[in-house]
Design a protein around this motif. Structure first.
Motif, PDB file in Angstrom:
ATOM      1  N   TRP A  33      29.706 -10.617  64.816  1.00 28.13           N
ATOM      2  CA  TRP A  33      30.115 -11.696  65.708  1.00 28.13           C
ATOM      3  C   TRP A  33      30.960 -12.729  64.961  1.00 28.13           C
ATOM      4  O   TRP A  33      32.035 -13.130  65.430  1.00 28.13           O
ATOM      5  CB  TRP A  33      28.895 -12.376  66.320  1.00 28.13           C
ATOM      6  N   ALA A  35      24.627  -7.866  63.352  1.00 25.61           N
ATOM      7  CA  ALA A  35      25.263  -8.380  64.569  1.00 25.61           C
ATOM      8  C   ALA A  35      25.834  -9.782  64.330  1.00 25.61           C
ATOM      9  O   ALA A  35      26.917 -10.107  64.838  1.00 25.61           O
ATOM     10  CB  ALA A  35      24.262  -8.396  65.721  1.00 25.61           C
ATOM     11  N   VAL A  36      25.148 -10.601  63.557  1.00 24.44           N
ATOM     12  CA  VAL A  36      25.650 -11.939  63.245  1.00 24.44           C
ATOM     13  C   VAL A  36      26.947 -11.849  62.451  1.00 24.44           C
ATOM     14  O   VAL A  36      27.914 -12.566  62.732  1.00 24.44           O
ATOM     15  CB  VAL A  36      24.579 -12.760  62.482  1.00 24.44           C
ATOM     16  N   PRO A  59      34.234  -6.806  59.846  1.00 25.76           N
ATOM     17  CA  PRO A  59      33.459  -6.771  61.086  1.00 25.76           C
ATOM     18  C   PRO A  59      33.282  -5.348  61.628  1.00 25.76           C
ATOM     19  O   PRO A  59      32.285  -5.063  62.292  1.00 25.76           O
ATOM     20  CB  PRO A  59      34.275  -7.637  62.056  1.00 25.76           C
ATOM     21  N   GLY A  95      34.889 -13.127  65.536  1.00 27.98           N
ATOM     22  CA  GLY A  95      35.123 -14.321  66.327  1.00 27.98           C
ATOM     23  C   GLY A  95      35.580 -15.516  65.542  1.00 27.98           C
ATOM     24  O   GLY A  95      36.634 -15.504  64.895  1.00 27.98           O
TER      25      GLY A  95
END
Length: 124
Positions: free
Chosen positions: A116, A112-113, A75, A120
């Motif tokens: 995230w 960004a996906v 990430p 997360g």
């Protein structure tokens, strides 16, 4: 969703590995002549640095998770690409290069996906 994140990360890695390798291996003048007009606004060293960062991010999207060695780098690599693509969108917008905005925005959203998902609910 984990499979989708792997697919997106793989596509991003391939795209940024190719783009970064091109920036690292070719002189700035050749990049400008081939349609990367934005490179004229940067020094040769800055263009090479962008290429190196893209190659490192491409590697960081896949290898840490695949080898299960410090998978938190995935990430972080995606976040680095988000920041890189924000810069690309700003540069293309300032130069009026509207044809280059859409690919930059798509890559920004995909990175960004991944950021995230891997920070997360689908972290390693």
């Amino acid at each position: 969703m984990n499979v989708v994140l792997w697919i997106i990360a793989g596509l991003l890695a391939a795209a940024f590995l190719a783009a970064g390798a091109m920036k690292v291996s070719q002189p700035k003048e050749k990049l400008v002549a081939s349609g990367m007009g934005w490179a004229a606004d940067f020094s040769a060293g800055q263009v090479k640095l962008i290429g190196v960062l893209e190659v490192l991010a491409a590697i960081g999207l896949i290898l840490p998770a695949a080898l299960d060695i410090v998978p938190v780098l995935v990430p972080l690599a995606a976040l680095g690409l988000v920041l890189t693509m924000i810069g690309a969108v700003v540069v293309h917008a300032r130069r009026g290069e509207s044809q280059a905005l859409l690919p930059s925005l798509v890559l920004l959203v995909l990175a960004a996906v991944v950021a995230w998902g891997r920070f997360g609910p689908y972290a390693f």
